[in-house]
Design a protein around this motif. Sequence first.
Motif, short mmCIF file in Angstrom:
data_model
loop_
_atom_site.label_atom_id
_atom_site.label_comp_id
_atom_site.label_asym_id
_atom_site.label_seq_id
_atom_site.Cartn_x
_atom_site.Cartn_y
_atom_site.Cartn_z
N UNK A 44 42.70 110.23 45.20
CA UNK A 44 41.57 109.88 44.33
C UNK A 44 41.79 110.44 42.93
N UNK A 45 42.35 111.63 42.85
CA UNK A 45 42.64 112.21 41.54
C UNK A 45 43.71 111.41 40.80
N UNK A 48 47.68 101.18 40.34
CA UNK A 48 46.35 101.58 40.82
C UNK A 48 46.02 100.89 42.13
N UNK A 49 46.36 99.61 42.23
CA UNK A 49 46.11 98.88 43.47
C UNK A 49 46.84 99.49 44.65
N UNK A 50 48.06 99.94 44.42
CA UNK A 50 48.84 100.57 45.50
C UNK A 50 48.18 101.88 45.93
N UNK A 51 47.72 102.68 44.97
CA UNK A 51 47.06 103.94 45.32
C UNK A 51 45.73 103.69 46.03
N UNK A 52 45.00 102.68 45.59
CA UNK A 52 43.75 102.31 46.26
C UNK A 52 43.99 101.94 47.71
N UNK A 53 45.07 101.19 47.94
CA UNK A 53 45.42 100.80 49.31
C UNK A 53 45.71 102.03 50.16
N UNK A 104 44.75 105.05 49.73
CA UNK A 104 43.57 105.87 49.94
C UNK A 104 42.79 105.40 51.15
N UNK A 105 42.61 104.09 51.27
CA UNK A 105 41.94 103.54 52.46
C UNK A 105 42.79 103.80 53.69
#
Length: 373
Positions: A256-257, A273-278, A280-281
Motif C-alpha cells: 500500500x505504501x 500501479x496496476x501490478x501493485x494493486x493486483x 495487494x489483493x
Amino acid sequence: MSSVSEDKREPETLIDECEALLRSERTFLETDPDFERHPLVPEPGSIEAQLFAALIEESQPVIRLAEQFALWQGVCALRVQKKEGMWPMDEDDWSLERVDDYRMEDGSLMKIGMTDPMQAVRERRAASVARTLDALERRCRPLLVCLSGSLAYGLDTPESDVDIRGIFLNEAEELIGLREERESLRLEDSDTVLYGLRKAMKLLLACNPNVVELLGLRKRDILFCTEEGRQILEAAPAFLSQKAIFTFGAYATNLRRQIQKQLDAGKPDKKAIGKEMMHLIRIYDMGADLLAYGRVITYREETNSLLLRIRAGEYQDRRGLPTADYDRLLEDFMGTFNNAAIGTRLPKEPDWNKVNDLTMGIVRNSLSRGQEC
C-alpha cells in the motif's frame, strides 16, 4: 489429422482428460435457460466432445474464457474472448473451424499452417529455466528449485520474467567449519534466488510470504527436488503458524505504501500501479486462505480472472488512480483476511522442534555421505 474419426485412436487416458475438461467447460453455457437442450453441446464421450476438450486444453493458458462454441457434423468452431494484455494479435477473437485443418503433433492438436501464439514464449521460458538449472548445479547443491512470482500465481503475461526460488545445502566448511555461511545465492543474469538451508528454514518458520509460497506450489511448478527437498515440502504444516497474520499483513502494508508513493509521483506509472494493486489483493487473498485452511495455496485459481483484470487496468481511471470499485474490493479482501485471522486454527508458534530435527537430519545425512556443494 484428416478426419474426426482419427480421434478414436487416442489413448484412453487422453479421452478421460478431455471429457473432464469438457465437463468443466460446460459451465460456460449454464446461463442459457435451455442449456440441457442446447443443440451445440456435444455429448460427453463423443468424438466431438474429445476434440472440443482438446482445443480448450491447447488454448490454455493464453485463453481462459470461451464465449461460445459449436461442434457439429465434423466442423469445429471455437470462439474465444481476447484477454487484455495476453493476446499478441490484433483480432478480438479467433476461430478454429474445420477439423480437416488440424493435425495431431506430439499429442497436441495443432492447426495446419498456424503458429501457436504462445510457442515462442514457452520456448524462451524453457530455455531460461534450463540455463538457470545448469548454472545452479555448477554453483551449489540445490535441494529444491521452483517457479515463483507471476508464473507460480498464474498471473503471468507473455512479457513476464521467469522468477525462480529455492533452497540449497551449504558446503561442509560453512556448516561445521570456519568458512562464513552463505545465506543466499543469486544469479546475476536472471531473477533467481536460492536460500541456504538454515536461512530458508528460518524464513519458512517466520511465514515469510515470498518463501512460504514454496510450500503450496503445483507439482508442475517444482523444477528440481531432491529427497531432502521432498522432506521439507512434506513438513509444511510444521512451518505454519499465526505469524502469518503479521507477515502477510506487513507485506500488504508495504504494498500500500508503494502504491501511494507512485500515486504521489508527478507522473504515476499506470502499468506499475496496476501490478501493485493486483498483488495487494493477492496477498490478502493468499493470506486469508492460509489462515482459514491451514495450508499454502500459491496458484490463485479462484481469483485469477479478477486479479488479471486489476493488472490490466480495469480498476484504474485514466490517470492510473484506483477507482472506487477497487477501494471497495480492497476493503472486502481485507475484511476476509481479518476474519480469517480471528478464526484461524493455526498454532501461535510453528513446530520449531520438528523443523530443527529435520534440518539437523538433512545436514547430518549429507555430511555422512560426503555430499556437499
